[in-house]
Design a protein around this motif. Sequence first.
Motif, PDB file in Angstrom:
ATOM      1  N   MET A   5       0.816  -1.189   0.000  1.00 52.93           N
ATOM      2  CA  MET A   5       0.000   0.000   0.000  1.00 52.93           C
ATOM      3  C   MET A   5       0.863   1.258   0.000  1.00 52.93           C
ATOM      4  SD  MET A   5      -3.248   0.658   0.149  1.00 52.93           S
ATOM      5  CE  MET A   5      -4.540   1.562   0.848  1.00 52.93           C
ATOM      6  N   ILE A   6       1.810   1.335   0.914  1.00 57.08           N
ATOM      7  CA  ILE A   6       2.702   2.491   0.979  1.00 57.08           C
ATOM      8  C   ILE A   6       3.580   2.547  -0.257  1.00 57.08           C
ATOM      9  CG2 ILE A   6       4.608   3.522   2.267  1.00 57.08           C
ATOM     10  CD1 ILE A   6       3.352   2.432   4.807  1.00 57.08           C
ATOM     11  N   LYS A   7       3.977   1.370  -0.732  1.00 57.42           N
ATOM     12  CA  LYS A   7       4.819   1.305  -1.927  1.00 57.42           C
ATOM     13  C   LYS A   7       4.069   1.864  -3.141  1.00 57.42           C
ATOM     14  CE  LYS A   7       8.087  -1.878  -3.933  1.00 57.42           C
ATOM     15  NZ  LYS A   7       8.561  -3.235  -3.993  1.00 57.42           N
ATOM     16  N   ASP A   8       2.777   1.531  -3.249  1.00 56.23           N
ATOM     17  CA  ASP A   8       1.964   2.044  -4.350  1.00 56.23           C
ATOM     18  C   ASP A   8       1.838   3.566  -4.274  1.00 56.23           C
ATOM     19  OD1 ASP A   8       1.560  -0.486  -5.357  1.00 56.23           O
ATOM     20  OD2 ASP A   8      -0.351  -0.773  -4.314  1.00 56.23           O
ATOM     21  N   GLU A   9       1.675   4.103  -3.073  1.00 55.87           N
ATOM     22  CA  GLU A   9       1.563   5.548  -2.914  1.00 55.87           C
ATOM     23  C   GLU A   9       2.861   6.239  -3.310  1.00 55.87           C
ATOM     24  OE1 GLU A   9       0.348   6.354   1.081  1.00 55.87           O
ATOM     25  OE2 GLU A   9      -1.569   5.332   0.851  1.00 55.87           O
ATOM     26  N   LYS A  10       3.996   5.638  -2.941  1.00 51.83           N
ATOM     27  CA  LYS A  10       5.289   6.216  -3.310  1.00 51.83           C
ATOM     28  C   LYS A  10       5.481   6.176  -4.822  1.00 51.83           C
ATOM     29  CE  LYS A  10       7.831   5.377   0.962  1.00 51.83           C
ATOM     30  NZ  LYS A  10       8.971   4.684   1.583  1.00 51.83           N
ATOM     31  N   GLN A  11       5.098   5.064  -5.428  1.00 52.94           N
ATOM     32  CA  GLN A  11       5.234   4.935  -6.877  1.00 52.94           C
ATOM     33  C   GLN A  11       4.341   5.949  -7.600  1.00 52.94           C
ATOM     34  OE1 GLN A  11       4.445   0.823  -7.718  1.00 52.94           O
ATOM     35  NE2 GLN A  11       6.598   0.221  -7.463  1.00 52.94           N
ATOM     36  N   SER A  12       3.122   6.113  -7.088  1.00 54.50           N
ATOM     37  CA  SER A  12       2.229   7.074  -7.744  1.00 54.50           C
ATOM     38  C   SER A  12       2.729   8.503  -7.543  1.00 54.50           C
ATOM     39  CB  SER A  12       0.796   6.928  -7.226  1.00 54.50           C
ATOM     40  OG  SER A  12       0.716   7.292  -5.868  1.00 54.50           O
ATOM     41  N   ALA A  13       3.328   8.778  -6.385  1.00 58.53           N
ATOM     42  CA  ALA A  13       3.893  10.110  -6.145  1.00 58.53           C
ATOM     43  C   ALA A  13       5.074  10.366  -7.067  1.00 58.53           C
ATOM     44  CB  ALA A  13       4.319  10.250  -4.687  1.00 58.53           C
ATOM     45  N   VAL A  14       5.905   9.349  -7.256  1.00 61.55           N
ATOM     46  CA  VAL A  14       7.055   9.479  -8.159  1.00 61.55           C
ATOM     47  C   VAL A  14       6.562   9.670  -9.589  1.00 61.55           C
ATOM     48  CG1 VAL A  14       9.000   8.235  -9.164  1.00 61.55           C
ATOM     49  CG2 VAL A  14       8.663   8.228  -6.685  1.00 61.55           C
ATOM     50  N   ALA A  15       5.563   8.881  -9.984  1.00 66.68           N
ATOM     51  CA  ALA A  15       5.016   9.003 -11.333  1.00 66.68           C
ATOM     52  C   ALA A  15       4.404  10.384 -11.536  1.00 66.68           C
ATOM     53  CB  ALA A  15       3.978   7.929 -11.584  1.00 66.68           C
ATOM     54  N   LYS A  16       3.736  10.894 -10.512  1.00 69.56           N
ATOM     55  CA  LYS A  16       3.132  12.217 -10.594  1.00 69.56           C
ATOM     56  C   LYS A  16       4.209  13.288 -10.748  1.00 69.56           C
ATOM     57  CE  LYS A  16       0.080  15.320  -8.060  1.00 69.56           C
ATOM     58  NZ  LYS A  16      -0.699  15.515  -6.836  1.00 69.56           N
ATOM     59  N   ASN A  17       5.294  13.162  -9.980  1.00 69.79           N
ATOM     60  CA  ASN A  17       6.390  14.131 -10.079  1.00 69.79           C
ATOM     61  C   ASN A  17       7.037  14.096 -11.455  1.00 69.79           C
ATOM     62  OD1 ASN A  17       6.040  15.138  -7.509  1.00 69.79           O
ATOM     63  ND2 ASN A  17       7.536  13.753  -6.583  1.00 69.79           N
ATOM     64  N   VAL A  18       7.224  12.904 -11.994  1.00 73.23           N
ATOM     65  CA  VAL A  18       7.816  12.766 -13.329  1.00 73.23           C
ATOM     66  C   VAL A  18       6.910  13.420 -14.362  1.00 73.23           C
ATOM     67  CG1 VAL A  18       8.401  11.093 -15.131  1.00 73.23           C
ATOM     68  CG2 VAL A  18       9.155  10.710 -12.786  1.00 73.23           C
ATOM     69  N   LEU A  19       5.624  13.184 -14.236  1.00 73.75           N
ATOM     70  CA  LEU A  19       4.666  13.773 -15.170  1.00 73.75           C
ATOM     71  C   LEU A  19       4.665  15.299 -15.072  1.00 73.75           C
ATOM     72  CD1 LEU A  19       2.532  13.173 -17.289  1.00 73.75           C
ATOM     73  CD2 LEU A  19       0.859  13.016 -15.441  1.00 73.75           C
ATOM     74  N   LEU A  20       4.696  15.824 -13.850  1.00 80.36           N
ATOM     75  CA  LEU A  20       4.734  17.272 -13.666  1.00 80.36           C
ATOM     76  C   LEU A  20       6.016  17.872 -14.242  1.00 80.36           C
ATOM     77  CD1 LEU A  20       3.246  17.658 -10.072  1.00 80.36           C
ATOM     78  CD2 LEU A  20       2.183  18.303 -12.241  1.00 80.36           C
ATOM     79  N   GLU A  21       7.129  17.183 -14.079  1.00 82.83           N
ATOM     80  CA  GLU A  21       8.388  17.652 -14.660  1.00 82.83           C
ATOM     81  C   GLU A  21       8.305  17.685 -16.184  1.00 82.83           C
ATOM     82  OE1 GLU A  21      11.726  15.399 -13.234  1.00 82.83           O
ATOM     83  OE2 GLU A  21      11.205  15.774 -11.138  1.00 82.83           O
ATOM     84  N   GLN A  22       7.693  16.664 -16.770  1.00 79.40           N
ATOM     85  CA  GLN A  22       7.552  16.632 -18.224  1.00 79.40           C
ATOM     86  C   GLN A  22       6.645  17.761 -18.713  1.00 79.40           C
ATOM     87  OE1 GLN A  22       6.157  12.636 -18.857  1.00 79.40           O
ATOM     88  NE2 GLN A  22       8.233  11.819 -19.120  1.00 79.40           N
ATOM     89  N   ILE A  23       5.565  18.015 -17.986  1.00 81.23           N
ATOM     90  CA  ILE A  23       4.659  19.101 -18.359  1.00 81.23           C
ATOM     91  C   ILE A  23       5.379  20.442 -18.276  1.00 81.23           C
ATOM     92  CG2 ILE A  23       2.606  20.386 -17.620  1.00 81.23           C
ATOM     93  CD1 ILE A  23       1.370  17.662 -16.862  1.00 81.23           C
ATOM     94  N   ASN A  24       6.127  20.655 -17.193  1.00 83.41           N
ATOM     95  CA  ASN A  24       6.878  21.907 -17.048  1.00 83.41           C
ATOM     96  C   ASN A  24       7.923  22.051 -18.147  1.00 83.41           C
ATOM     97  OD1 ASN A  24       5.445  22.793 -14.815  1.00 83.41           O
ATOM     98  ND2 ASN A  24       6.813  21.777 -13.373  1.00 83.41           N
ATOM     99  N   SER A  25       8.560  20.950 -18.502  1.00 81.20           N
ATOM    100  CA  SER A  25       9.552  20.990 -19.580  1.00 81.20           C
ATOM    101  C   SER A  25       8.892  21.381 -20.905  1.00 81.20           C
ATOM    102  CB  SER A  25      10.232  19.622 -19.700  1.00 81.20           C
ATOM    103  OG  SER A  25      11.072  19.589 -20.816  1.00 81.20           O
ATOM    104  N   LEU A  26       7.728  20.805 -21.174  1.00 75.41           N
ATOM    105  CA  LEU A  26       7.006  21.146 -22.400  1.00 75.41           C
ATOM    106  C   LEU A  26       6.582  22.612 -22.405  1.00 75.41           C
ATOM    107  CD1 LEU A  26       4.811  17.975 -22.941  1.00 75.41           C
ATOM    108  CD2 LEU A  26       6.702  18.757 -24.361  1.00 75.41           C
ATOM    109  N   LYS A  27       6.166  23.123 -21.253  1.00 74.41           N
ATOM    110  CA  LYS A  27       5.791  24.536 -21.167  1.00 74.41           C
ATOM    111  C   LYS A  27       6.982  25.438 -21.463  1.00 74.41           C
ATOM    112  CE  LYS A  27       1.955  24.165 -17.881  1.00 74.41           C
ATOM    113  NZ  LYS A  27       1.490  24.469 -16.522  1.00 74.41           N
ATOM    114  N   ARG A  28       8.134  25.084 -20.892  1.00 76.05           N
ATOM    115  CA  ARG A  28       9.339  25.896 -21.144  1.00 76.05           C
ATOM    116  C   ARG A  28       9.731  25.835 -22.616  1.00 76.05           C
ATOM    117  NH1 ARG A  28      10.896  23.438 -16.342  1.00 76.05           N
ATOM    118  NH2 ARG A  28      12.170  21.947 -17.472  1.00 76.05           N
TER     119      ARG A  28
END
Length: 85
Positions: free
Chosen positions: A1-24
């Motif tokens: 359960m905690i592992k899934d939350e960490k993975q989803s948080a990491v995936a969310k951060n990666v996605l946000l970084e990609q979105i910010n990169s595309l915006k730049r």
Amino acid sequence: MIKDEKQSAVAKNVLLEQINSLKREDEMLYNILAVDVWALAKTMDEFQPGFWTAFMKNREKALKRFITEVMKNKPTDLKRPPFLR
């Protein structure tokens, strides 16, 4: 359960970084295009005085024509207030 939350948080951060990169990258491309247009107009204005004025007048006419076409083809939604139609 905690592992899934960490993975989803990491995936969310990666996605946000990609979105910010595309915006730049999008902003950088927009700025490059603006400089290119300015350089072209500046160069043309040196060879043909008044080019920039004529370019801007044509741009204004084209923008007005575009807005008219969009408004003409826009479906009317009677549920929206008049100022948002």
